[in-house]
Design a protein around this motif. Sequence first.
Motif, PDB file in Angstrom:
ATOM      1  N   UNK A   1    -144.999  27.050  58.321  1.00 19.76           N
ATOM      2  CA  UNK A   1    -145.180  28.420  57.974  1.00 19.76           C
ATOM      3  C   UNK A   1    -146.239  29.009  56.581  1.00 19.76           C
ATOM      4  N   UNK A   2    -146.825  30.211  56.618  1.00 21.04           N
ATOM      5  CA  UNK A   2    -146.917  30.380  54.891  1.00 21.04           C
ATOM      6  C   UNK A   2    -145.953  30.511  54.176  1.00 21.04           C
ATOM      7  N   UNK A   3    -145.435  31.595  54.418  1.00 23.61           N
ATOM      8  CA  UNK A   3    -143.893  31.588  53.268  1.00 23.61           C
ATOM      9  C   UNK A   3    -143.912  29.851  52.561  1.00 23.61           C
ATOM     10  N   UNK A   4    -143.499  29.207  53.532  1.00 23.52           N
ATOM     11  CA  UNK A   4    -142.905  27.861  52.994  1.00 23.52           C
ATOM     12  C   UNK A   4    -144.141  27.386  52.348  1.00 23.52           C
ATOM     13  N   UNK A   5    -145.027  27.005  52.857  1.00 22.59           N
ATOM     14  CA  UNK A   5    -145.886  26.924  52.062  1.00 22.59           C
ATOM     15  C   UNK A   5    -145.806  27.390  50.625  1.00 22.59           C
ATOM     16  N   UNK A   6    -146.625  28.465  50.468  1.00 22.45           N
ATOM     17  CA  UNK A   6    -146.449  29.456  49.017  1.00 22.45           C
ATOM     18  C   UNK A   6    -145.591  29.055  48.754  1.00 22.45           C
ATOM     19  N   UNK A   7    -143.648  28.477  49.084  1.00 24.12           N
ATOM     20  CA  UNK A   7    -143.055  28.097  47.646  1.00 24.12           C
ATOM     21  C   UNK A   7    -141.789  27.001  47.593  1.00 24.12           C
ATOM     22  N   UNK A   8    -143.139  25.649  48.661  1.00 27.41           N
ATOM     23  CA  UNK A   8    -142.879  24.406  47.988  1.00 27.41           C
ATOM     24  C   UNK A   8    -143.791  23.843  47.802  1.00 27.41           C
ATOM     25  N   UNK A   9    -145.813  23.531  48.269  1.00 24.61           N
ATOM     26  CA  UNK A   9    -146.901  23.045  47.988  1.00 24.61           C
ATOM     27  C   UNK A   9    -146.679  23.276  46.796  1.00 24.61           C
ATOM     28  N   UNK A  10    -147.587  22.149  45.952  1.00 19.54           N
ATOM     29  CA  UNK A  10    -147.774  21.936  44.359  1.00 19.54           C
ATOM     30  C   UNK A  10    -149.058  22.564  44.354  1.00 19.54           C
ATOM     31  N   UNK A  11    -150.060  23.112  44.998  1.00 20.99           N
ATOM     32  CA  UNK A  11    -151.438  23.298  45.383  1.00 20.99           C
ATOM     33  C   UNK A  11    -151.685  24.813  46.239  1.00 20.99           C
ATOM     34  N   UNK A  12    -150.476  25.782  46.115  1.00 18.63           N
ATOM     35  CA  UNK A  12    -150.199  26.780  47.178  1.00 18.63           C
ATOM     36  C   UNK A  12    -151.538  27.734  47.001  1.00 18.63           C
ATOM     37  N   UNK A  13    -151.670  28.250  45.797  1.00 22.23           N
ATOM     38  CA  UNK A  13    -152.602  29.048  45.258  1.00 22.23           C
ATOM     39  C   UNK A  13    -154.051  28.801  44.817  1.00 22.23           C
ATOM     40  N   UNK A  14    -153.827  27.054  45.278  1.00 22.27           N
ATOM     41  CA  UNK A  14    -155.595  26.842  44.117  1.00 22.27           C
ATOM     42  C   UNK A  14    -156.362  27.718  42.809  1.00 22.27           C
ATOM     43  N   UNK A  15    -154.613  26.764  41.880  1.00 27.42           N
ATOM     44  CA  UNK A  15    -154.568  27.428  40.708  1.00 27.42           C
ATOM     45  C   UNK A  15    -155.707  26.179  40.381  1.00 27.42           C
ATOM     46  N   UNK A  16    -155.010  25.427  40.065  1.00 28.08           N
ATOM     47  CA  UNK A  16    -156.189  24.887  39.373  1.00 28.08           C
ATOM     48  C   UNK A  16    -157.687  23.992  39.565  1.00 28.08           C
ATOM     49  N   UNK A  17    -157.807  24.739  40.495  1.00 27.07           N
ATOM     50  CA  UNK A  17    -159.663  24.459  40.950  1.00 27.07           C
ATOM     51  C   UNK A  17    -160.358  26.110  40.506  1.00 27.07           C
TER      52      UNK A  17
END
Length: 548
Positions: free
Chosen positions: A265-281
């Motif tokens: 789910x979206x909430x899990x992706x936002x809380x767990x992924x290290x590339x959740x918000x494309x901040x680096x790119x």
Amino acid sequence: MGETAHNHQQPQPPPPQAAAPPPSSLAFSKGPTWTPAEQLHQLQYCIQSNPPWYQTCLLAFQHYIVMLGTTVLISRALVTQMGGDPGDAARVIQTLVFMSGINTLLQTMIGTRLPTVMGPSYAFVLPVLSIIRDYDDETFSKDHDRFVDIMRTIQGSLIVSSFVNIILGYSKGWGTLTRLFSPITVVPVVCVVGLGLFMRGFPLLANCVELGLPMLILLVTCQYLKRFHSNVHPVLEMFGLLICVGIIWAFAAILTVAGAYNNVGYQTKQSCRTDRSYLVSSSPWVRVPYPFQWGAPKFRASHVFGMIGAALVSSAESTGTFFAAARLAGATSPPAHVLSRSIGLQGVGLLLNGIFGAAVGTTASVENVGLLGLTHIGSRRVVQVSTAFMFFFSIFGKFGALFASIPLAIFAAAYCVLYGIVAAIGISFIQFSNNNSMRNHYVLGVALFLGISIPQYFVSNTTGDGHGPVRADGGWFNDILNTVFSSPPTVAMIVGTLLDNLLEAKKNINDRGIPWWKPFQNRKGDGRSDEYYSMPIRMNEWMPTRYL
């Protein structure tokens, strides 16, 4: 004839018995007792002592990592609702980190001079949501235009509200208020500075339990592992949190690359992924935040009042955090004039935040104060050096975005420990008052309970767009009350101060700890105050005494 009473000898009174020995002291029968300690003596480095430079740099970097969690959390909550994209979120984070560096440097040099990081404040979220809500009926050709217009309105509101803190601080108004405090007041205020943030602890951790729980267990385990060998002890004590973050972050990156979060789910992706918000790119390689970067500020009276409430709340939160920081840095309690100038300077920082276009104002970071207790290092220099990392990573955006990609569940696990340390420090202030006074128990209990219960009611009845339980006809009135009563330290300060000063205050001066407390409230009351809080480089020669 019968015998009369006159024919009888009166019985002799019994000889006086020796007085019974006094009962043995309960303390000696149960174990030793400890006298109150004005300063903690288990610190490796106190406010004026400095670790070696290689340790100072690592510890400073650790402070930078800890303050990132709240910055990313606030930015993620607001930018999306404003209509901003990942690039806008990256610029907001850069600006917040940059302004945290400026405000931290100012406070540690000419403010309280305590080792406190000044980070983004949640108190400003409700007024910002109110501004966002007022733009719902307006039409824009692009979402980015809506985002920019909201940021300009936030700028104007921050600029105007900053003068409340400036006036309160430099007029000595805030110092006059803090003179009404006693240890009985400080206990609930400092306690709820930590306990009031419980929603950012395990509830946030539970959004990604496979990362958060191992982080929490590993961080607690470090307290046991450091006792196995003398060489390991200083490393785990000073850098245990940094080591744990690195291990669990690497584990999160492996899970992300392996596809463990592709079909969740979206909430899990936002809380767990290290590339959740494309901040680096989305982050620029080099970008220096500059004044009025979003355009000319917009001033609306209805929005200013909500920000004024947030400015007052941030002052109350910072005051409680300063008391905790002083204790964890090995300093005496900050005098009234120091607290007053710090709030005035916080207003100056709020003005700078508005000028540079930060999304929210700043307050003393509770988690970074908890880090002082976790590492046993209260050095002022460490926190000052941490501002160098804030400046560097806010200007070189790609590098800063890399660390901002640490999953929020990892930060939440660290907060479970750091907030708890601050709450425990608040409890320690009770040693300076009469622990056996039923009157003190009443004041402490009511202030502590209402300091958690009332804000919880307001928060739980606040909708996602910022509508709180107070819904009168005037929106500005709603914003002020909803903001003030959503803050645990503010409510605890109001309730504690009123009860402590109106409930048999003069009769219980000694029980309240006033004889111990009073010297620290005066400029010359305690000789150590100048040692910890005096201005650097002989600034007293060219600044008016009332501002020092």
